[in-house]
Design an enzyme around this catalytic site. Structure first.
Site, PDB file in Angstrom:
ATOM      1  N   SER A   1       4.367   1.121  -8.499  1.00 40.21           N
ATOM      2  CA  SER A   1       3.799   0.895  -9.835  1.00 40.21           C
ATOM      3  C   SER A   1       2.958   2.088 -10.268  1.00 40.21           C
ATOM      4  O   SER A   1       2.248   2.692  -9.458  1.00 40.21           O
ATOM      5  CB  SER A   1       2.899  -0.342  -9.833  1.00 40.21           C
ATOM      6  OG  SER A   1       3.636  -1.476  -9.484  1.00 40.21           O
TER       7      SER A   1
ATOM      8  N   CYS B   1      -0.391  -7.583  -9.522  1.00 42.55           N
ATOM      9  CA  CYS B   1      -1.026  -6.817  -8.449  1.00 42.55           C
ATOM     10  C   CYS B   1      -2.301  -7.523  -7.991  1.00 42.55           C
ATOM     11  O   CYS B   1      -3.164  -7.844  -8.809  1.00 42.55           O
ATOM     12  CB  CYS B   1      -1.375  -5.401  -8.897  1.00 42.55           C
ATOM     13  SG  CYS B   1      -2.272  -4.532  -7.599  1.00 42.55           S
TER      14      CYS B   1
ATOM     15  N   GLY C   1       5.696  -9.685   4.030  1.00 39.33           N
ATOM     16  CA  GLY C   1       6.423  -9.806   5.286  1.00 39.33           C
ATOM     17  C   GLY C   1       6.912 -11.217   5.558  1.00 39.33           C
ATOM     18  O   GLY C   1       6.867 -12.094   4.688  1.00 39.33           O
TER      19      GLY C   1
HETATM   20  O1  RRO Z   1      -1.138  -0.864  -4.999  1.00 42.47           O
HETATM   21  C1  RRO Z   1      -1.384  -1.999  -4.537  1.00 42.47           C
HETATM   22  O2  RRO Z   1      -2.442  -2.265  -3.964  1.00 42.47           O
HETATM   23  C2  RRO Z   1      -0.438  -3.101  -4.677  1.00 42.47           C
HETATM   24  C3  RRO Z   1       0.231  -3.419  -5.845  1.00 42.47           C
HETATM   25 BR1  RRO Z   1       0.109  -2.346  -7.366  1.00 42.47          BR
HETATM   26  C4  RRO Z   1       1.026  -4.598  -5.903  1.00 42.47           C
HETATM   27  O3  RRO Z   1       1.626  -4.961  -6.930  1.00 42.47           O
HETATM   28  N1  RRO Z   1       1.100  -5.368  -4.801  1.00 42.47           N
HETATM   29  C5  RRO Z   1       0.478  -5.048  -3.665  1.00 42.47           C
HETATM   30  O4  RRO Z   1       0.576  -5.785  -2.674  1.00 42.47           O
HETATM   31  N2  RRO Z   1      -0.293  -3.919  -3.605  1.00 42.47           N
END
Ligand code: RRO
Length: 300
Positions: A46, A128, A213
């Protein structure tokens, strides 16, 4: 391998395995490694408008068996730089950009940048667990605002990535469909934590993170099953998939394709080829000619 090709919102995949967002970062070189590992499509990490350094270390820890807890915090160089990287990926497999925003307008602007970079689709990260601020995927009306604004601005297929941390993920999925989403990705990581007994403190620098996981599979599967009952747009399963048999469970629940993330750590980058082969074996042994033959069967 026969019968593995699938179509998801107009995007053709040579097999139904996709690299999940975040796992191989966002450089063209690392995404290409997943392509070489057999992925039918890849989703980049992202990106936000502005570069972000992310959260304090440690940001990723292992949670046995076969799980990870991350609090990366959306570390990324910003959408403009990512766009330059994704431009380098040429046509081998569909490339999907994952975009983030602190407002519906920012999501839309970032999606436009990705469209200009020539990607095949956009996944909206509405879920997120590690960024301060609004989680748009927690509420129907917020998710709807983001999807509507993005759909107003881009022509590409738009997928909404949701989380089971939302009060009612099925209602959020329905709201996204109403707002024009072309597909749903279910699910992101779930908010979770780990505590160190010696330090008597949370292990992650950010205290709380997102769990991924093997242990996620039953939750993700339930979400896909329930969402598939309520929406007509394709659903992409994500959460705890590491074998062909895991993937088949998601197809039976109604998923059109599956994303693989954490399992890359345990089965290597060839996990996509292995899972595709295992899906083909399942289909062949039972006399099915395509993934479509079994999609949604568990609902009947
Ligand atoms: O970057 C992250 O901490 C993160 C994102 Br953007 C997400 O959508 N899902 C995740 O588990 N970590």
């Amino acid at each position: 391998m026969h019968g593995l090709e699938v179509e998801v919102a107009g995007i053709m995949l040579k097999n139904p395995t996709m690299l999940a967002s975040g796992i191989m970062g966002l450089s063209a070189a690392s995404l290409r490694r997943a392509v070489r590992g057999g992925a039918g499509a890849v989703v980049a990490k992202s990106c936000s408008s502005q570069p972000r350094e992310g959260n304090p270390n440690p940001t990723v820890i292992e949670v046995p068996p076969r799980g990870l807890l991350n609090s990366v915090g959306l570390a990324n160089p910003g959408c403009r730089e990512l766009a330059e990287e994704l431009r380098k990926l040429g046509g081998e497999v569909p490339v999907i950009a994952s975009v983030y925003g602190f407002s519906p307008e920012e999501y839309a602007e970032n999606a436009v940048l990705m469209q200009q970079a020539g990607v095949d689709g956009v996944e909206l990260n509405l879920s997120c667990p590690n960024v301060e601020g609004t989680v748009f995927g927690y509420r129907e009306e917020l998710a709807q605002e983001v999807v509507s604004e993005v759909k107003r601005r881009v022509k590409l297929p738009v997928f909404a990535k949701l989380t089971a941390d939302a009060g009612d993920v099925v209602s959020v999925a329905k709201a996204c469909e109403e707002a024009g989403a072309d597909g749903i990705t279910a699910i992101n990581t779930l908010r979770a934590m780990s505590i160190d007994l010696t330090a008597r403190q949370p292990v992650l620098g950010n205290r709380v993170g997102g769990l991924s996981g093997a242990c996620l599979k039953p939750v993700a599967l339930r979400c896909v099953y329930e969402i598939a009952e309520e929406v007509r747009i394709p659903v992409i399963g994500c959460g705890g998939i590491s074998t062909g048999r895991d993937a088949v469970e998601f197809f039976l629940a109604g998923a059109r394709a599956v994303q693989i993330g954490t399992a890359v750590l345990y089965r290597g980058l060839n996990v996509f080829r292995k899972v595709a082969q295992e899906i083909a074996e399942y289909l062949e042994e039972r006399g099915y000619s395509s993934v479509g033959d079994i999609t949604g069967m568990a609902h009947r």
